[in-house]
Design a protein around this motif. Structure first.
Motif, mmCIF file in Angstrom:
data_model
loop_
_atom_site.group_PDB
_atom_site.id
_atom_site.type_symbol
_atom_site.label_atom_id
_atom_site.label_comp_id
_atom_site.label_asym_id
_atom_site.label_seq_id
_atom_site.Cartn_x
_atom_site.Cartn_y
_atom_site.Cartn_z
ATOM 1 N N GLU A 174 18.354 7.798 -17.176
ATOM 2 C CA GLU A 174 17.868 9.084 -16.702
ATOM 3 C C GLU A 174 16.521 8.900 -16.024
ATOM 4 O O GLU A 174 15.765 7.985 -16.336
ATOM 5 N N ASP A 175 16.261 9.799 -15.084
ATOM 6 C CA ASP A 175 14.980 9.755 -14.384
ATOM 7 C C ASP A 175 13.859 10.093 -15.361
ATOM 8 O O ASP A 175 13.960 11.039 -16.152
ATOM 9 N N THR A 176 12.789 9.302 -15.318
ATOM 10 C CA THR A 176 11.668 9.479 -16.240
ATOM 11 C C THR A 176 10.360 9.349 -15.483
ATOM 12 O O THR A 176 10.227 8.502 -14.594
ATOM 13 N N GLU A 177 9.398 10.179 -15.825
ATOM 14 C CA GLU A 177 8.073 10.083 -15.228
ATOM 15 C C GLU A 177 7.182 9.208 -16.105
ATOM 16 O O GLU A 177 7.041 9.461 -17.297
ATOM 17 N N PHE A 178 6.607 8.176 -15.512
ATOM 18 C CA PHE A 178 5.726 7.262 -16.225
ATOM 19 C C PHE A 178 4.294 7.444 -15.723
ATOM 20 O O PHE A 178 4.060 7.725 -14.547
ATOM 21 N N ALA A 179 3.340 7.293 -16.627
ATOM 22 C CA ALA A 179 1.930 7.392 -16.272
ATOM 23 C C ALA A 179 1.279 6.021 -16.398
ATOM 24 O O ALA A 179 1.469 5.329 -17.395
ATOM 25 N N ILE A 180 0.514 5.627 -15.380
ATOM 26 C CA ILE A 180 -0.205 4.354 -15.393
ATOM 27 C C ILE A 180 -1.682 4.636 -15.134
ATOM 28 O O ILE A 180 -2.030 5.283 -14.152
ATOM 29 N N ARG A 230 4.448 7.898 -11.873
ATOM 30 C CA ARG A 230 5.553 7.285 -11.131
ATOM 31 C C ARG A 230 6.893 7.746 -11.713
ATOM 32 O O ARG A 230 7.014 7.953 -12.917
ATOM 33 N N MET A 231 7.874 7.847 -10.836
ATOM 34 C CA MET A 231 9.231 8.121 -11.305
ATOM 35 C C MET A 231 9.965 6.793 -11.478
ATOM 36 O O MET A 231 9.851 5.893 -10.652
ATOM 37 N N GLY A 232 10.701 6.688 -12.571
ATOM 38 C CA GLY A 232 11.477 5.487 -12.848
ATOM 39 C C GLY A 232 12.708 5.854 -13.654
ATOM 40 O O GLY A 232 13.077 7.027 -13.758
ATOM 41 N N LYS A 233 13.339 4.862 -14.201
ATOM 42 C CA LYS A 233 14.566 5.054 -14.971
ATOM 43 C C LYS A 233 14.357 4.610 -16.417
ATOM 44 O O LYS A 233 13.746 3.578 -16.686
ATOM 45 N N THR A 234 14.866 5.391 -17.339
ATOM 46 C CA THR A 234 14.925 5.005 -18.740
ATOM 47 C C THR A 234 16.377 4.714 -19.088
ATOM 48 O O THR A 234 17.251 5.568 -18.923
ATOM 49 N N HIS A 235 16.635 3.485 -19.542
ATOM 50 C CA HIS A 235 18.000 3.075 -19.875
ATOM 51 C C HIS A 235 18.174 3.091 -21.396
ATOM 52 O O HIS A 235 17.366 2.539 -22.135
ATOM 53 N N THR A 236 19.223 3.730 -21.836
ATOM 54 C CA THR A 236 19.532 3.822 -23.263
ATOM 55 C C THR A 236 20.889 3.191 -23.539
ATOM 56 O O THR A 236 21.891 3.566 -22.917
ATOM 57 N N VAL A 237 20.913 2.209 -24.448
ATOM 58 C CA VAL A 237 22.178 1.563 -24.829
ATOM 59 C C VAL A 237 22.794 2.341 -25.974
ATOM 60 O O VAL A 237 22.189 2.498 -27.037
ATOM 61 N N SER A 280 0.848 -1.189 0.000
ATOM 62 C CA SER A 280 0.000 0.000 0.000
ATOM 63 C C SER A 280 0.884 1.240 0.000
ATOM 64 O O SER A 280 2.078 1.170 0.311
ATOM 65 N N GLU A 281 0.293 2.355 -0.364
ATOM 66 C CA GLU A 281 1.021 3.626 -0.379
ATOM 67 C C GLU A 281 0.046 4.757 -0.053
ATOM 68 O O GLU A 281 -1.172 4.584 -0.111
ATOM 69 N N LYS A 282 0.591 5.909 0.275
ATOM 70 C CA LYS A 282 -0.230 7.071 0.589
ATOM 71 C C LYS A 282 -0.723 7.723 -0.696
ATOM 72 O O LYS A 282 0.068 8.096 -1.560
ATOM 73 N N PHE A 283 -2.040 7.859 -0.808
ATOM 74 C CA PHE A 283 -2.614 8.500 -1.986
ATOM 75 C C PHE A 283 -2.253 9.984 -2.034
ATOM 76 O O PHE A 283 -1.980 10.544 -3.097
ATOM 77 N N SER A 284 -2.211 10.642 -0.864
ATOM 78 C CA SER A 284 -2.005 12.087 -0.808
ATOM 79 C C SER A 284 -0.629 12.516 -1.310
ATOM 80 O O SER A 284 -0.436 13.686 -1.654
ATOM 81 N N VAL A 285 0.332 11.595 -1.349
ATOM 82 C CA VAL A 285 1.673 11.982 -1.806
ATOM 83 C C VAL A 285 1.914 11.600 -3.266
ATOM 84 O O VAL A 285 2.996 11.846 -3.804
ATOM 85 N N THR A 286 0.919 11.006 -3.915
ATOM 86 C CA THR A 286 1.087 10.637 -5.324
ATOM 87 C C THR A 286 0.677 11.792 -6.221
ATOM 88 O O THR A 286 -0.160 12.620 -5.868
ATOM 89 N N LYS A 287 1.261 11.829 -7.403
ATOM 90 C CA LYS A 287 0.804 12.744 -8.450
ATOM 91 C C LYS A 287 -0.241 11.990 -9.259
ATOM 92 O O LYS A 287 -0.002 10.866 -9.710
ATOM 93 N N ASN A 288 -1.405 12.580 -9.425
ATOM 94 C CA ASN A 288 -2.492 11.865 -10.086
ATOM 95 C C ASN A 288 -3.408 12.835 -10.804
ATOM 96 O O ASN A 288 -3.384 14.047 -10.546
#
Length: 206
Positions: free
Chosen positions: A94-100, A78-85, A58-66
């Motif tokens: 690099e840090d990347t923002e993903f939307a789910i 969500r923040m994640g990583k994009t890897h480029t070869v 579980s996670e706190k809803f109030s601290v998420t970007k939505n």
């Protein structure tokens, strides 16, 4: 009782994680309780088509970007990583923002029995992609079926599964569930599917 509302938006019920072409995770669900987002996984195999969900974190809803896409679809960032070869010896990340997206599921409207649904067959089209919606049959092309047979591998199949009062067309590939497509309504003449990753989020065919 699990419920919540934010800025007048109703968050009650169970929400299905919507997978797109870049999402490789197993299907998951979320529910909202007070300021928590409860994340559930589902059993790898269903028992007689019945899905069971298990709380994993579980996670706190109030601290998420939505944001609310519509009254039945919420988007979490969500923040994640994009890897480029770059080469065989060099890569960067690099840090990347993903939307789910998550779609609220609802009880399927139908006057058909489970067996009658499994015997139904429809040809649907979503964004110019033709989908043969038929259960328990190999959906692969004859060529792929022959290759799979030599490799002792099962092709893609659509299996009818159910969580609470919602039916899904579950896409399996080599006995592994990849995607759940919720069925809003089904009868002898037509079917309405929803929870697609891009507009139109819902399709009806007959």
């Amino acid at each position: 009782m699990i419920f919540n509302s934010v800025n007048g938006q109703n968050l009650s019920g169970t929400w299905l994680m919507i997978k797109d072409g870049h999402t490789y995770a197993d299907p998951m669900f979320i529910e909202f309780k007070n300021d928590e987002i409860l994340h559930y996984e589902i059993s790898k195999k269903s028992e007689n088509g019945i899905l069971e969900k298990k709380l994993v974190y579980s996670e706190k809803f109030s601290v998420t970007k939505n944001e609310f896409v519509n009254e039945n679809r919420i988007r979490l960032y969500r923040m994640g990583k994009t890897h480029t070869v770059i080469s065989e010896t060099e890569s960067n990340s690099e840090d990347t923002e993903f939307a789910i997206d998550y779609e609220r599921i609802e009880p399927t409207k139908t006057d058909l029995t489970k067996t009658e649904i499994e015997e139904s067959e429809f040809n649907v089209e979503w964004n110019n992609e033709k989908i043969r919606f038929v259960f328990n049959k190999d959906l692969s092309s004859p060529t792929i079926q022959e290759i799979n047979k030599r490799r002792k591998r099962e092709g893609r199949k659509l299996i009818l599964e159910k969580l609470n009062e919602t039916y899904f067309g579950a896409i399996y590939d080599n006995k592994t569930r990849e995607t759940l497509i919720p069925i809003r309504e089904i009868n002898a003449e037509k079917i309405t599917l929803y929870g697609f990753p891009k507009k139109p989020y819902e399709i009806t065919t007959n």
